[in-house]
Enzyme design. Structure first.
Site, PDB file in Angstrom:
ATOM      1  N   PHE A 168       0.866  -1.172   0.000  1.00 58.11           N
ATOM      2  CA  PHE A 168       0.000   0.000   0.000  1.00 58.11           C
ATOM      3  C   PHE A 168       0.904   1.223   0.000  1.00 58.11           C
ATOM      4  CE2 PHE A 168      -2.615   3.417   1.675  1.00 58.11           C
ATOM      5  CZ  PHE A 168      -3.719   3.294   0.859  1.00 58.11           C
ATOM      6  N   ASP A 253       9.338   2.284   2.047  1.00 62.42           N
ATOM      7  CA  ASP A 253       8.165   3.096   2.383  1.00 62.42           C
ATOM      8  C   ASP A 253       7.936   2.952   3.885  1.00 62.42           C
ATOM      9  OD1 ASP A 253       5.694   4.137   2.946  1.00 62.42           O
ATOM     10  OD2 ASP A 253       4.747   3.440   1.090  1.00 62.42           O
ATOM     11  N   LYS A 282       2.979  10.733   7.499  1.00 60.01           N
ATOM     12  CA  LYS A 282       2.049  10.565   8.633  1.00 60.01           C
ATOM     13  C   LYS A 282       2.509  11.264   9.910  1.00 60.01           C
ATOM     14  CE  LYS A 282      -0.091   6.308   7.029  1.00 60.01           C
ATOM     15  NZ  LYS A 282      -1.525   6.426   6.864  1.00 60.01           N
TER      16      LYS A 282
END
Ligand code: PLP
Length: 424
Positions: A168, A253, A282
């Site tokens: 993702f 990632d 984030k």
């Protein structure tokens, strides 16, 4: 034309709009959901009957004043807890004093922050973005650019990027093109070419997928959205070795797993591995704003020249100041160590629960997945009623990712509720 002629729907719209404009503070749960249903595009299906009005630390309150523990941290965006006093203070200092300048004019927050983040990552250079998926896109672009440079020498337009099944990387067209999940892709083609897929945690498959056109391998050190999938020890190191051997960029990632979440400042630290590029996001924004970045050395990020890439809001003063403050909090409050200790405690307490539904408990630090032998959503709805907010991922997995400031007695509080629901 859709909607026209539907008198009852229009009536509801008008009534809600009038309530919204005149009595905003009095809207009920149902009215909030109705507003979202009527006026929103429905990319998410939030937990039912829950509208959050206030957040602080590890706690959230709904519009009726009911208190909940945040077991999700906005998918790992709240590592330092909600409304951390230093984040709030720095927000107040910047807002009203220094606004977005865009890349056209340098502002005084940018350089110091980049220097600090580069040092934190052990890299020469930083490029900032806003959301995580944008940073992924940039990392793909710069990997291709490096692939066409003398350092690799792939023929222009032929670059291949290896990605991992179950990945993702976000929801832009580029990230959707890199996805292997049919549900994310259906209806959105044609997709961007140049991705090659291999199974997660499978080094022989990765080896087989490498060709002379391979410029990079993109991977998540732990796959979050795929259901908190933790690879075998040695996986990250083996990727690094293959990348060195074949002159390929290793791109991690760390948007969900980095910045303390898994018990390490960066998730790759678990195996003492240093990828060529880190993608982070984030938690970097300290909670209230989206901030993401790509960190890498001169030989890669130095290839970018003015005009090749850009973003109006990336690296704005507020983002820089809050991200810098988050890095300070992360280190001064030892958030990574806390995640390590509290994660082990949480995991041990979860293992004490004897449930007919639980098939696996896994994770690292405070990123934990509880896999069930049935859909997890009803369990999340039950937990919500008991005051614990968490969300299902991949249908049958409950993701537990509270802010890293959680204390043992608060974990006990959560365990009591999990036990009640899972042993029922
Ligand atoms: N990469 C990973 C590993 C993620 O978990 C996410 C979001 O959940 C993204 C990328 C996309 O980040 P954003 O939602 O900020 O665009």
């Amino acid at each position: 034309m859709p909607g026209v002629g539907d008198a009852s729907l229009n009536f509801v719209r008008v009534r809600l709009m009038s309530r919204l404009l005149n009595h905003e503070d009095e809207l009920t749960n149902t009215e909030h959901f109705a507003l979202n249903e009527i006026f929103g595009a429905h990319c998410y299906s939030p937990l039912e009957d829950l509208v959050i009005a206030r957040t602080k630390g590890i706690w959230m309150w709904d519009i009726d004043g009911k208190k909940y523990m945040d077991g999700l941290s906005a998918y790992s965006a709240h590592n330092a807890g909600h409304c951390h006093p230093r984040i709030v203070k720095e927000t107040r200092k910047i807002c009203g004093k220094l606004d977005t300048t865009s890349g056209a004019f340098l502002h005084k927050e940018l350089g110091p922050f980049k220097a600090e983040l580069a040092t934190f990552c052990g890299k020469d250079k930083i490029w900032m973005q806003n959301g995580g998926t944008e940073a992924f896109e940039f990392a793909v672009k710069v990997s291709r650019l490096w692939g066409y440079s003398e350092a690799k020498g792939v023929t222009e337009n032929m670059a291949e990027v290896i990605v991992v099944r179950g990945n993702f990387h976000g929801r832009t067209l580029g990230a959707t093109s890199a996805s292997s999940e049919p549900a994310y892709k259906k209806g959105f083609g044609p997709f961007m070419p140049g991705f090659v897929w291999v199974d997660y945690d499978n080094i022989p498959a990765l080896k087989n997928a490498i060709t002379p056109y391979t410029v990079a391998i993109f991977f998540e050190p732990i796959q979050g959205e795929a259901g908190i999938k933790v690879p075998h020890d040695g996986y990250l190191k083996a990727i690094g070795d293959l990348c060195c051997e074949h002159n390929i960029l290793m791109v991690a990632d760390e948007i969900q797993v980095g910045l303390g979440r898994t018990g390490y400042n960066l998730a790759c630290d678990y195996e003492n591995v240093e990828p060529d590029l880190y993608i982070i996001g984030k938690a970097l924004g300290g909670g209230p704003v989206p901030v993401s970045a790509v960190a890498g050395n001169d030989n890669i990020l130095g290839l970018i020249e003015p005009g090749m890439h850009g973003s109006t809001f990336a690296g704005n003063p507020l983002s820089c100041r809050l991200a810098r403050t988050y890095l300070e909090i992360l280190q001064e409050e030892n958030l990574a160590d806390k995640a390590h200790v509290m994660g082990n405690y949480f995991m041990d307490r979860l293992h004490d629960i004897s449930s007919p539904y639980v098939t696996s408990i896994r994770g690292r630090g405070l990123l934990i997945g509880v896999e069930l032998n049935r859909p997890a959503r009803p369990f999340c709805e039950e937990l919500k009623k008991l005051g614990l907010l968490c969300k299902e991922t991949h249908g049958n997995i409950i993701r537990l990712a509270p802010p890293l400031i959680i204390e043992p007695e608060e974990i006990d509080w959560a365990i009591k509720r999990l036990k009640k629901v899972l042993e029922k």
